[in-house]
Design a protein around this motif. Structure first.
Motif, PDB file in Angstrom:
ATOM      1  N   ARG A   1      41.799 -23.854 -48.277  1.00 29.13           N
ATOM      2  CA  ARG A   1      40.410 -23.395 -47.777  1.00 29.13           C
ATOM      3  C   ARG A   1      40.206 -24.033 -46.262  1.00 29.13           C
ATOM      4  NH1 ARG A   1      36.662 -20.214 -50.851  1.00 29.13           N
ATOM      5  NH2 ARG A   1      36.828 -21.672 -52.849  1.00 29.13           N
ATOM      6  N   LEU A   2      39.816 -22.859 -45.316  1.00 32.48           N
ATOM      7  CA  LEU A   2      39.576 -23.188 -44.102  1.00 32.48           C
ATOM      8  C   LEU A   2      38.016 -23.339 -43.766  1.00 32.48           C
ATOM      9  CD1 LEU A   2      41.815 -20.629 -42.370  1.00 32.48           C
ATOM     10  CD2 LEU A   2      42.551 -23.073 -43.311  1.00 32.48           C
ATOM     11  N   MET A   3      37.752 -23.990 -42.655  1.00 39.50           N
ATOM     12  CA  MET A   3      36.364 -23.945 -42.281  1.00 39.50           C
ATOM     13  C   MET A   3      35.809 -22.799 -41.379  1.00 39.50           C
ATOM     14  SD  MET A   3      34.928 -27.163 -43.260  1.00 39.50           S
ATOM     15  CE  MET A   3      33.655 -27.600 -42.113  1.00 39.50           C
ATOM     16  N   SER A   4      35.713 -21.524 -42.115  1.00 36.57           N
ATOM     17  CA  SER A   4      35.404 -20.459 -41.476  1.00 36.57           C
ATOM     18  C   SER A   4      34.471 -19.655 -42.174  1.00 36.57           C
ATOM     19  CB  SER A   4      36.607 -19.728 -40.963  1.00 36.57           C
ATOM     20  OG  SER A   4      37.224 -19.257 -42.191  1.00 36.57           O
ATOM     21  N   TYR A   5      33.690 -18.745 -41.883  1.00 34.18           N
ATOM     22  CA  TYR A   5      32.727 -17.877 -42.559  1.00 34.18           C
ATOM     23  C   TYR A   5      33.572 -17.108 -43.703  1.00 34.18           C
ATOM     24  CZ  TYR A   5      29.388 -18.159 -38.668  1.00 34.18           C
ATOM     25  OH  TYR A   5      28.511 -18.784 -37.841  1.00 34.18           O
ATOM     26  N   GLU A   6      34.777 -16.570 -43.594  1.00 34.01           N
ATOM     27  CA  GLU A   6      35.520 -15.720 -44.550  1.00 34.01           C
ATOM     28  C   GLU A   6      36.183 -16.934 -45.557  1.00 34.01           C
ATOM     29  OE1 GLU A   6      35.801 -15.338 -41.217  1.00 34.01           O
ATOM     30  OE2 GLU A   6      34.547 -13.490 -40.808  1.00 34.01           O
ATOM     31  N   SER A   7      36.708 -17.900 -45.177  1.00 37.45           N
ATOM     32  CA  SER A   7      37.395 -18.595 -46.009  1.00 37.45           C
ATOM     33  C   SER A   7      36.634 -19.476 -46.909  1.00 37.45           C
ATOM     34  CB  SER A   7      38.469 -19.654 -45.114  1.00 37.45           C
ATOM     35  OG  SER A   7      39.142 -20.350 -46.122  1.00 37.45           O
ATOM     36  N   LEU A   8      35.444 -19.908 -46.326  1.00 35.02           N
ATOM     37  CA  LEU A   8      34.570 -20.436 -47.286  1.00 35.02           C
ATOM     38  C   LEU A   8      33.786 -19.540 -48.226  1.00 35.02           C
ATOM     39  CD1 LEU A   8      32.943 -23.046 -44.800  1.00 35.02           C
ATOM     40  CD2 LEU A   8      33.990 -23.548 -46.944  1.00 35.02           C
ATOM     41  N   ALA A   9      33.682 -18.292 -47.962  1.00 34.98           N
ATOM     42  CA  ALA A   9      33.165 -17.373 -48.939  1.00 34.98           C
ATOM     43  C   ALA A   9      34.257 -16.928 -49.855  1.00 34.98           C
ATOM     44  CB  ALA A   9      32.465 -16.358 -47.996  1.00 34.98           C
ATOM     45  N   ASP A  10      35.527 -17.169 -49.641  1.00 30.53           N
ATOM     46  CA  ASP A  10      36.462 -16.517 -50.360  1.00 30.53           C
ATOM     47  C   ASP A  10      36.350 -16.682 -51.919  1.00 30.53           C
ATOM     48  OD1 ASP A  10      39.655 -15.678 -50.021  1.00 30.53           O
ATOM     49  OD2 ASP A  10      39.490 -16.580 -51.939  1.00 30.53           O
ATOM     50  N   GLY A  11      36.304 -15.567 -52.578  1.00 27.90           N
ATOM     51  CA  GLY A  11      36.107 -15.818 -54.187  1.00 27.90           C
ATOM     52  C   GLY A  11      34.836 -15.479 -54.583  1.00 27.90           C
ATOM     53  N   GLY A  12      33.831 -15.175 -53.504  1.00 27.43           N
ATOM     54  CA  GLY A  12      32.510 -14.811 -53.811  1.00 27.43           C
ATOM     55  C   GLY A  12      31.935 -16.417 -54.377  1.00 27.43           C
ATOM     56  N   PHE A  13      30.741 -15.919 -55.306  1.00 25.05           N
ATOM     57  CA  PHE A  13      29.992 -16.884 -55.663  1.00 25.05           C
ATOM     58  C   PHE A  13      30.754 -17.714 -57.182  1.00 25.05           C
ATOM     59  CE2 PHE A  13      25.411 -16.699 -53.841  1.00 25.05           C
ATOM     60  CZ  PHE A  13      26.163 -16.863 -52.605  1.00 25.05           C
ATOM     61  N   ALA A  14      31.777 -16.755 -57.641  1.00 26.29           N
ATOM     62  CA  ALA A  14      32.326 -17.359 -58.716  1.00 26.29           C
ATOM     63  C   ALA A  14      33.190 -18.569 -58.365  1.00 26.29           C
ATOM     64  CB  ALA A  14      33.530 -16.376 -59.288  1.00 26.29           C
ATOM     65  N   SER A  15      33.810 -18.379 -57.049  1.00 33.51           N
ATOM     66  CA  SER A  15      34.869 -19.578 -56.777  1.00 33.51           C
ATOM     67  C   SER A  15      34.442 -20.095 -55.262  1.00 33.51           C
ATOM     68  CB  SER A  15      36.161 -19.505 -57.092  1.00 33.51           C
ATOM     69  OG  SER A  15      36.641 -18.270 -56.377  1.00 33.51           O
ATOM     70  N   GLY A  16      33.723 -19.364 -54.425  1.00 36.83           N
ATOM     71  CA  GLY A  16      33.553 -19.702 -53.146  1.00 36.83           C
ATOM     72  C   GLY A  16      32.047 -20.143 -52.911  1.00 36.83           C
ATOM     73  N   THR A  17      31.868 -20.301 -51.567  1.00 33.81           N
ATOM     74  CA  THR A  17      30.594 -20.743 -51.101  1.00 33.81           C
ATOM     75  C   THR A  17      30.221 -20.266 -49.651  1.00 33.81           C
ATOM     76  OG1 THR A  17      29.276 -22.676 -50.386  1.00 33.81           O
ATOM     77  CG2 THR A  17      31.543 -22.896 -50.336  1.00 33.81           C
ATOM     78  N   MET A  18      29.509 -20.848 -48.786  1.00 34.80           N
ATOM     79  CA  MET A  18      29.234 -19.986 -47.684  1.00 34.80           C
ATOM     80  C   MET A  18      29.248 -21.202 -46.509  1.00 34.80           C
ATOM     81  SD  MET A  18      26.343 -17.504 -48.160  1.00 34.80           S
ATOM     82  CE  MET A  18      25.287 -18.629 -48.882  1.00 34.80           C
ATOM     83  N   LEU A  19      29.489 -20.802 -45.212  1.00 33.61           N
ATOM     84  CA  LEU A  19      29.497 -21.826 -44.027  1.00 33.61           C
ATOM     85  C   LEU A  19      28.050 -22.217 -43.845  1.00 33.61           C
ATOM     86  CD1 LEU A  19      31.021 -23.258 -41.739  1.00 33.61           C
ATOM     87  CD2 LEU A  19      30.758 -21.276 -40.529  1.00 33.61           C
ATOM     88  N   GLY A  20      27.267 -21.071 -43.971  1.00 32.33           N
ATOM     89  CA  GLY A  20      25.655 -21.309 -43.803  1.00 32.33           C
ATOM     90  C   GLY A  20      25.318 -22.117 -42.392  1.00 32.33           C
ATOM     91  N   SER A  21      24.591 -23.209 -42.563  1.00 37.93           N
ATOM     92  CA  SER A  21      23.910 -23.497 -41.293  1.00 37.93           C
ATOM     93  C   SER A  21      25.068 -24.933 -40.913  1.00 37.93           C
ATOM     94  CB  SER A  21      22.811 -24.497 -41.492  1.00 37.93           C
ATOM     95  OG  SER A  21      22.945 -25.482 -42.333  1.00 37.93           O
ATOM     96  N   GLY A  22      26.135 -24.890 -41.618  1.00 36.32           N
ATOM     97  CA  GLY A  22      27.379 -26.003 -41.264  1.00 36.32           C
ATOM     98  C   GLY A  22      26.748 -27.444 -41.629  1.00 36.32           C
ATOM     99  N   GLY A  23      26.006 -27.562 -42.729  1.00 33.41           N
ATOM    100  CA  GLY A  23      25.422 -28.935 -43.146  1.00 33.41           C
ATOM    101  C   GLY A  23      26.325 -29.085 -44.566  1.00 33.41           C
ATOM    102  N   PHE A  24      27.157 -30.445 -44.061  1.00 33.03           N
ATOM    103  CA  PHE A  24      28.641 -30.648 -45.059  1.00 33.03           C
ATOM    104  C   PHE A  24      28.198 -31.749 -45.574  1.00 33.03           C
ATOM    105  CE2 PHE A  24      32.966 -31.204 -45.810  1.00 33.03           C
ATOM    106  CZ  PHE A  24      33.410 -30.338 -46.082  1.00 33.03           C
TER     107      PHE A  24
END
Ligand SMILES: Cc1cc2nc3c(=O)[nH]c(=O)nc-3n(C[C@H](O)[C@H](O)[C@H](O)COP(=O)(O)O)c2cc1C
Ligand code: SF4
Ligand code: FES
Lengths: 175, 450
Positions: free
Chosen positions: B307-330
């Motif tokens: 998994r990469l720190m990018s909009y697409e990679s974090l969202a990979d898998g949709g909500f079933a297995s992914g998330t979002m980059l959002g505001s970058g609050g890690f």
């Protein structure tokens, strides 16, 4: 706490000049935009809270209805609609702060000051509140006292600060 | 070392002053834009850069700018969103505190591109001391003729003001922010019309995050194509990440988009690994609103890719297995953390911050907080877990603004990935009593202290 409504609610000349300068930041006819900044100033000037008299005064400065001030003042968590102690302590309780021990900080202050969250000490010195994330998550746990951020808190650090503030009769202020 | 565009000079002593900032090449973008570029050319560079909004939604900035209506004789505004209240996020504070002129420079260059004669920086009230730092920087810029009339003899006039809020997460939502800036309660507006058509005072307005506006500076300086060359795919450029929780080195990191999550958590250049080398349990990758992921899914996608720190990679898998980059609050949680309890702080947060206009959000967030409290207090039933699921599903997508979704997603994802932990709480019942401290401003009674 005693509520002292007898004092005169009126900005001095210097504060009034600041207020007028803030009003000029907005286009003509949009002076109401200055409401929140002016409420901050009023709260700092008049004992750390917004009494109905204070809010009515702010309404008269901006030439708006008092209700327009009440509805705004009651919306924002930084405006106190009831008297608070001289020193308002606000501890963050959200995720990162919780992970790093915010609950223990709150409990510790409660015990030390012998009050619960939301209460003021009998001498009117301290009020304790919890607040939501203040943007210090990397230096959690944290608390805010007026415009000061106190970060990376430990119980020892909290003790030190409370003792100091008690001794000096600290006043917290945003403006 | 990754490339730094925003924080390159952050450690230079005195970088918060105009003189040092200019020695380091500061305000070059203003000079370049005003002297050698048309406003349209600046917008083009931003489009080419692929810059996406850093406030959370990730909307392409150049496209947003090109939607701005330009009726003759009507003023246009640029408003900077410095409300930064998303739990886990503190990057804008860092940027404004350390290098305030970068934001002011971006405000001027962006305003030139948009034809905005006036701009406002709306900053959360709790950041009062940061507002003072900005005021000082603005005063220096006026003194040097970088703000005010006829900047660089270009005929472009610009005024920039700071406006403080007063404690309301919802004022980070752009239309609530505009309401607040107009001196009203922060109730989000129904869209359309969008701010690009009817924003501040009913005039065409662009609202951008602090970091987005700051990124305009390197984009104009080096060109949009050079910016687009950094990063990965449609995640171009660099991103500020606020790292907190159970890590050795919490703080703000500027990363090139596309850094592997594993490297971000464990390398010494960034978070430095987990406190006491404990095991990683879960991560909230983009601020409280985004779905929480367990360790295996944050380090690798469901397909087993890193998994990469990018909009697409974090969202990979949709909500079933992914998330979002959002505001970058890690926010990082190790094996000692309770996901259930963390979720409780989030449900309490959203209930506290709901503006109350829509019933699914106003009521739903309150119910979710109460149920979470009940579960933590050892009084939960298995049915309560289903009820939580049901409530969150009835909020999502049914409200005026996205705060409703933001309140629903953390609940859904925690149950999706950590259901057994909820069940454990229910099973152990009163032996848990995991609420050491509890307080709600909305009238839920405080339980007795043990
Ligand atoms: C509840 C809520 C809170 C938000 N808080 C912020 C915030 O604190 N800062 C921010 O920049 N954007 C925030 N946003 C996103 C803004 O509405 C808006 O999309 C953003 O300011 C646009 O700027 P950008 O395109 O540069 O990201 C929030 C959105 C919602 C729904
Ligand atoms: S979703 Fe919630 S915060 Fe947003 S407008 Fe509706 S009630 Fe207000
Ligand atoms: S969670 Fe406490 S400051 Fe962010």
């Amino acid at each position: 706490m005693e509520i002292d409504q007898k004092r005169e609610i009126r900005f001095n000349e210097e504060t009034m000049a600041t207020v007028q300068k803030i009003i000029k930041r907005y286009p003509e006819g949009r002076e109401k935009s200055a409401l929140i900044p002016i409420l901050h100033i009023a709260q700092a000037e008049f004992d750390g809270w917004l009494s109905p008299a204070t809010m009515d005064y702010v309404a008269s400065i901006l030439n708006i209805q008092p209700i327009e001030v009440y509805e705004v003042a009651s919306f924002y968590s930084m405006f106190n609609l009831n008297p608070v102690g001289k020193c308002l302590i606000e501890v963050c309780r959200t995720s990162s702060c919780w992970l790093m021990g915010a609950e223990d900080v709150v409990r510790h202050i409660e015990k030390k000051l012998n009050i619960h969250v939301g209460e003021t000490t009998a001498d009117g010195q301290f009020t304790l509140k919890t607040v939501e994330c203040l943007g210090s998550c990397g230096t959690a746990p944290m608390m805010q006292v007026g415009h000061e951020y106190h970060e990376n808190l430990t119980l020892e650090k909290v003790d030190e600060l409370l003792n100091k503030w008690k001794a000096e009769g600290k006043r917290s202020r945003y403006c | 070392m990754g490339k730094k565009l925003l924080l390159e000079h952050v450690d230079v002593p005195g970088i918060n002053t105009l003189s040092v900032y200019r020695q380091k090449g500061g305000y070059a973008s203003v000079e370049k834009a005003l002297k050698t570029m048309t406003p349209e050319a600046v917008v083009e560079e931003v489009k080419t850069s692929g810059l996406r909004g850093r406030g959370g939604a990730g909307f392409p900035t150049g496209m947003k700018w090109s939607f701005l209506a330009k009726p003759a004789g009507v003023p246009r505004y640029l408003v900077c969103n410095a409300d930064e209240s998303e739990p886990g996020t503190f990057k804008d504070r860092y940027l404004m505190e350390k290098i305030p002129h970068l934001l002011i420079e971006g405000m001027i260059t962006a305003s030139y591109a948009l034809g905005a004669r006036t701009s406002y920086i709306y900053i959360r009230g709790e950041y009062f001391y940061v507002a003072q730092i900005l005021e000082k920087a603005i005063a220096e810029a006026y003194e040097a003729g970088l703000l005010g009339k006829n900047i660089f003899n270009s005929g472009f006039d610009h005024d920039c003001y700071v406006q403080v809020g007063a404690g309301a997460y919802i004022c980070g939502e752009e239309t609530a922010l505009l309401e607040s800036l107009e001196g009203k309660r922060g109730n989000p507006r129904i869209k359309p019309p969008f701010p690009a058509v009817a924003g501040l005072y009913g005039c065409p307005t662009v609202v951008n995050n602090v970091e987005t506006i700051a990124a305009v500076v390197p984009i104009v300086n080096h060109g949009g194509a050079a910016y687009a060359a950094i990063g990965v795919g449609k995640s171009t450029g660099t991103k500020l990440i606020s790292a907190s929780g159970h890590i050795k080195k919490p703080g703000v990191y500027e990363i090139e988009l596309g850094v592997p999550v594993e490297e971000f958590i464990y390398s010494d250049e960034y978070c430095g690994g987990i406190i006491n080398d404990r095991k990683l349990k879960a991560v909230v990758a983009g601020g409280s609103s985004v779905p929480i992921l367990p360790a295996d899914l944050i380090l690798k996608t469901a397909a087993g890719e890193p998994r990469l720190m990018s909009y697409e990679s974090l969202a990979d898998g949709g909500f079933a297995s992914g998330t979002m980059l959002g505001s970058g609050g890690f926010i990082v949680m190790d094996e000692t953390a309770s996901v259930v309890k963390n979720l409780y702080t989030f449900t309490r947060f959203y209930h506290h911050e709901s503006c109350g206009q829509c019933s699914p959000c106003r009521e739903g967030t309150g119910w979710m907080e109460k149920i979470m409290h009940k579960i933590l207090d050892g009084d939960g039933t298995m049915n309560d877990i289903e009820l939580l699921w049901d409530i969150q599903a009835k909020i999502e997508g049914k409200t005026i603004c996205p705060l409703g979704d933001a309140a629903a997603w953390p609940v859904a994802s925690a149950i999706r990935h950590f259901r057994s932990e909820f069940e454990e709480y229910v099973r152990r019942g009163h032996s848990i009593k995991d609420v050491k401290h509890y307080y709600s401003t909305k009238g839920i009674p405080e339980p007795a202290y043990s």
